[in-house]
Design a protein around this motif. Structure first.
Motif, mmCIF file in Angstrom:
data_model
loop_
_atom_site.group_PDB
_atom_site.id
_atom_site.type_symbol
_atom_site.label_atom_id
_atom_site.label_comp_id
_atom_site.label_asym_id
_atom_site.label_seq_id
_atom_site.Cartn_x
_atom_site.Cartn_y
_atom_site.Cartn_z
ATOM 1 N N GLU A 78 0.852 -1.181 0.000
ATOM 2 C CA GLU A 78 0.000 0.000 0.000
ATOM 3 C C GLU A 78 0.898 1.244 0.000
ATOM 4 N N ILE A 79 0.940 1.916 -1.125
ATOM 5 C CA ILE A 79 1.860 3.039 -1.330
ATOM 6 C C ILE A 79 1.714 4.121 -0.268
ATOM 7 N N GLU A 80 0.489 4.480 0.080
ATOM 8 C CA GLU A 80 0.281 5.531 1.077
ATOM 9 C C GLU A 80 0.855 5.135 2.431
ATOM 10 N N GLU A 81 0.681 3.880 2.819
ATOM 11 C CA GLU A 81 1.203 3.407 4.105
ATOM 12 C C GLU A 81 2.729 3.337 4.063
ATOM 13 N N ASP A 83 4.683 5.209 2.201
ATOM 14 C CA ASP A 83 5.140 6.608 2.267
ATOM 15 C C ASP A 83 5.053 7.141 3.695
ATOM 16 N N ARG A 84 3.993 6.782 4.380
ATOM 17 C CA ARG A 84 3.827 7.216 5.765
ATOM 18 C C ARG A 84 4.934 6.624 6.646
ATOM 19 N N SER A 86 7.931 5.763 5.601
ATOM 20 C CA SER A 86 9.174 6.461 5.241
ATOM 21 C C SER A 86 9.308 7.778 6.004
#
Length: 131
Positions: A78-81, A83-84, A86
């Motif tokens: 899940e890209i958003e998770e 990124d979060r 990171s």
């Protein structure tokens, strides 16, 4: 366990204060796989502070929970998770004091960049990085 948590069910939804009390207690893990219950973006800075505190009685447990947290997020794809995560890694890196915590941060960043290197033995429950 009864002193820290109202009941076994409540141990699966612990408050930050209950986690903190347990961290400095001599109590055993309240429930199997409890790493999953303490992991949340909100709790990670607190968990990191336990790893940096030699007075914490459960450093290995919390270190394992961090590896599980990273592994679960990266594996989810899940890209958003991711990124979060990171952003969170960058934030906790600024105050990390111990080699153990810095290793988790660096390994986590590497896994984010190279998700194909995921290995449950290192990023799952009972992480070889922690124990």
């Amino acid at each position: 366990m009864s002193i820290i948590f109202r009941d076994a069910e409540h141990a699966w939804n612990p408050t930050p204060e209950e986690i903190r009390v347990w961290a400095y207690s001599n109590e055993k893990i309240p429930e199997q796989d409890w790493e999953l219950a303490v992991n949340s973006f909100e709790n990670i800075p607190m968990i990191c502070s336990f790893i940096d505190d030699e007075n914490c009685n459960h450093i290995s447990f919390f270190l394992c929970s961090l590896y599980v947290f990273t592994g679960d997020i990266v594996k989810s794809e899940e890209i958003e998770e991711i990124d979060r995560l990171s952003l969170l890694l960058d934030k906790v890196e600024m105050s990390a004091e111990t080699e153990k915590l810095n290793e988790w941060i660096n390994r986590s960043k590497y896994l984010i960049e190279h998700p194909n290197t995921y290995d449950y033995a290192y990023w799952g429950l009972g992480s070889k990085y922690a124990y």
